[in-house]
Design a protein around this motif. Sequence first.
Motif, short mmCIF file in Angstrom:
data_model
loop_
_atom_site.label_atom_id
_atom_site.label_comp_id
_atom_site.label_asym_id
_atom_site.label_seq_id
_atom_site.Cartn_x
_atom_site.Cartn_y
_atom_site.Cartn_z
N ILE A 309 0.84 -1.21 0.00
CA ILE A 309 0.00 0.00 0.00
C ILE A 309 0.86 1.25 0.00
N LYS A 310 1.98 1.21 0.77
CA LYS A 310 2.85 2.38 0.88
C LYS A 310 3.72 2.59 -0.36
N ASN A 311 3.86 1.58 -1.20
CA ASN A 311 4.74 1.67 -2.37
C ASN A 311 4.02 2.39 -3.51
N PRO A 312 4.41 3.63 -3.87
CA PRO A 312 3.69 4.38 -4.92
C PRO A 312 3.92 3.79 -6.30
N ALA A 313 5.02 3.04 -6.48
CA ALA A 313 5.29 2.46 -7.81
C ALA A 313 4.28 1.38 -8.13
N LYS A 314 3.78 0.71 -7.10
CA LYS A 314 2.79 -0.34 -7.31
C LYS A 314 1.57 -0.04 -6.45
N PRO A 315 0.78 0.91 -6.89
CA PRO A 315 -0.39 1.27 -6.09
C PRO A 315 -1.37 0.12 -5.97
N THR A 316 -1.81 -0.12 -4.76
CA THR A 316 -2.76 -1.20 -4.50
C THR A 316 -4.00 -0.61 -3.84
N GLU A 317 -5.13 -1.02 -4.33
CA GLU A 317 -6.37 -0.50 -3.77
C GLU A 317 -6.61 -1.13 -2.41
N PRO A 318 -6.79 -0.32 -1.39
CA PRO A 318 -7.03 -0.87 -0.06
C PRO A 318 -8.26 -1.77 -0.04
N PHE A 319 -8.20 -2.75 0.87
CA PHE A 319 -9.31 -3.69 0.99
C PHE A 319 -10.52 -2.95 1.57
N ALA A 320 -11.64 -3.03 0.87
CA ALA A 320 -12.88 -2.34 1.29
C ALA A 320 -13.90 -3.39 1.68
N ILE A 321 -14.17 -3.49 2.96
CA ILE A 321 -15.12 -4.49 3.43
C ILE A 321 -16.56 -4.13 3.07
N GLU A 322 -16.79 -2.81 2.81
CA GLU A 322 -18.15 -2.36 2.50
C GLU A 322 -18.66 -2.95 1.17
N LYS A 323 -17.74 -3.35 0.29
CA LYS A 323 -18.14 -3.87 -1.02
C LYS A 323 -18.54 -5.33 -0.97
N LEU A 324 -18.30 -6.00 0.17
CA LEU A 324 -18.62 -7.42 0.27
C LEU A 324 -20.08 -7.63 0.63
N LYS A 325 -20.56 -8.83 0.31
CA LYS A 325 -21.92 -9.20 0.70
C LYS A 325 -21.96 -9.44 2.21
N GLU A 326 -23.19 -9.47 2.73
CA GLU A 326 -23.36 -9.53 4.17
C GLU A 326 -22.73 -10.80 4.77
N ASP A 327 -22.98 -11.98 4.16
CA ASP A 327 -22.45 -13.22 4.72
C ASP A 327 -20.92 -13.27 4.60
N LYS A 328 -20.40 -12.74 3.48
CA LYS A 328 -18.96 -12.71 3.29
C LYS A 328 -18.29 -11.71 4.25
N LYS A 329 -19.00 -10.61 4.49
CA LYS A 329 -18.49 -9.59 5.41
C LYS A 329 -18.34 -10.18 6.82
N LEU A 330 -19.34 -10.94 7.28
CA LEU A 330 -19.27 -11.57 8.60
C LEU A 330 -18.13 -12.58 8.68
N GLU A 331 -17.94 -13.32 7.58
CA GLU A 331 -16.86 -14.30 7.55
C GLU A 331 -15.49 -13.62 7.67
N VAL A 332 -15.33 -12.50 6.93
CA VAL A 332 -14.06 -11.78 6.98
C VAL A 332 -13.82 -11.20 8.37
N LEU A 333 -14.84 -10.62 8.98
CA LEU A 333 -14.72 -10.05 10.32
C LEU A 333 -14.38 -11.13 11.36
N TYR A 334 -15.02 -12.30 11.19
CA TYR A 334 -14.75 -13.38 12.13
C TYR A 334 -13.31 -13.87 12.00
N GLN A 335 -12.83 -13.99 10.76
CA GLN A 335 -11.45 -14.41 10.54
C GLN A 335 -10.45 -13.39 11.11
#
Length: 484
Positions: A309-335
Amino acid sequence: MLKKLDQYIIKTFFGPFLFIFSVLFFIFMVNIVWIQLSQFTGKGLSNWEIVKFLFYLSVNVVKMVLPLTILLASIMTFGDFGERYELAAMKSAGISLTRIMMPLFAIVSLLSIMLFVFSNNVIPDFQRKAKNMMYNIAATKPAINFTAGQFINSLPGATVKFDKIYGENGEHLEGVFVHKVANAYEDQRTIIAKKGEFTPAANRNYLKLVLYDGYIFEDNIQDKNYLERLKQPGQSVKFDSLVQHFDVSDVINKAIEDEKITDDYRFQNYKEINKTIVKVKKENDFSFNSINSEMVGQTNNYVTYIDKIKNPAKPTEPFAIEKLKEDKKLEVLYQAYTKISFLQNEKKNKDTQILDIVKYYNKIIMYQQGIIAYSVTCLIFFMIGASLGSIIRKGGVGLPVVIAIIIFIVFYVMNLTVENITWKGKLNPYFGAWLSNLVLFPFGVWLTYKALTDSQVFDVEKYKALTKPLWSKFVKEREHERYQ
């Protein structure tokens, strides 16, 4: 050649010294006997074995008894000189207090050197004997380890537990549980009985246990495949009495004096501990590096992600949990929660591991420095005791004993407090081992100065004179209020 005055001072000192040393040694010994004796009596040990073991433990007491004895004896000696006006007669003859103290200071210096030699050579040897004798007694006399309500593994091939143990020799039992030690492919056997007792066996290589009113639970699974084991029912056999023999020939034949435990820093002298410190340092460095590598490896994925994320030469889009579905969001939060909890637990475990490493290292340092520190304490206690005795001018076992005990309690509590703080790694162990002496030494120098200048530090009349104006004013105000 000693002068008659020096001989008289030394003779006067050694009278209370020998008496106090005997009394204090007896008191400390009673404490050891009170703690240890109940563990061994009635367990098949001879009186000679018990006495020998207690003697091994008592040797370590000398390290604590000698400084306190010097403190008490010096206070009483110089207090007696002052009370009988002998100190005043010596001073009037032109003999200074420093000269009066000199023969006893030489004697105490010799005692300090003797304590160092004793702590450096004799105490480690006797501690080794006591530790090994304790281990061999536990192995040779299995019944000595029997404690009601605890699982015991000292009997060969079995784990046992007794709810109650009583009788003159602890031979009567209630609530007996005996489980055969076996692996997953051997027959499992458990015996439960309401009562039992140990009785003498015909063969001394066996320990005989007679059980009453119980059950034998057994499953015959040895040499059977998995399917046969599933079909094999458990067996239960009720009995009125059952005799169980335990083969203790291996432990019976062990000599109680055999020394199998040798790798302990408390069994070493000052020079040998130096080698142990170097060895432990290397082991600690290796352990710390291993712990550090393990913790870094567990969080490596997160570090890599942050670097991307900090490397400007290889910009990476931060992980956005808001874009996930509800069941997937819960799974990610639990993990994520599971991973954080795991890392927190790992951190606690590593902190405990590091604390144990630091504690052991600091213990070694403090034990080594204590070999010298207690010898120096003897000299400091003599300075304090001789000065206090010449100031208070009271002999006997009254006020001097009270003052000496207070000083020793302060020293002992300070030692314990510093010891606990040092073991936690919050204080340098070298400084911690000497801190009590560093605190008491200025106090001893100050008292010696006051004694040499004939200061009235403990003169009650002096303090009454200082507070008399304030006290008179208070009394007048109270009388004025009463007549209003």
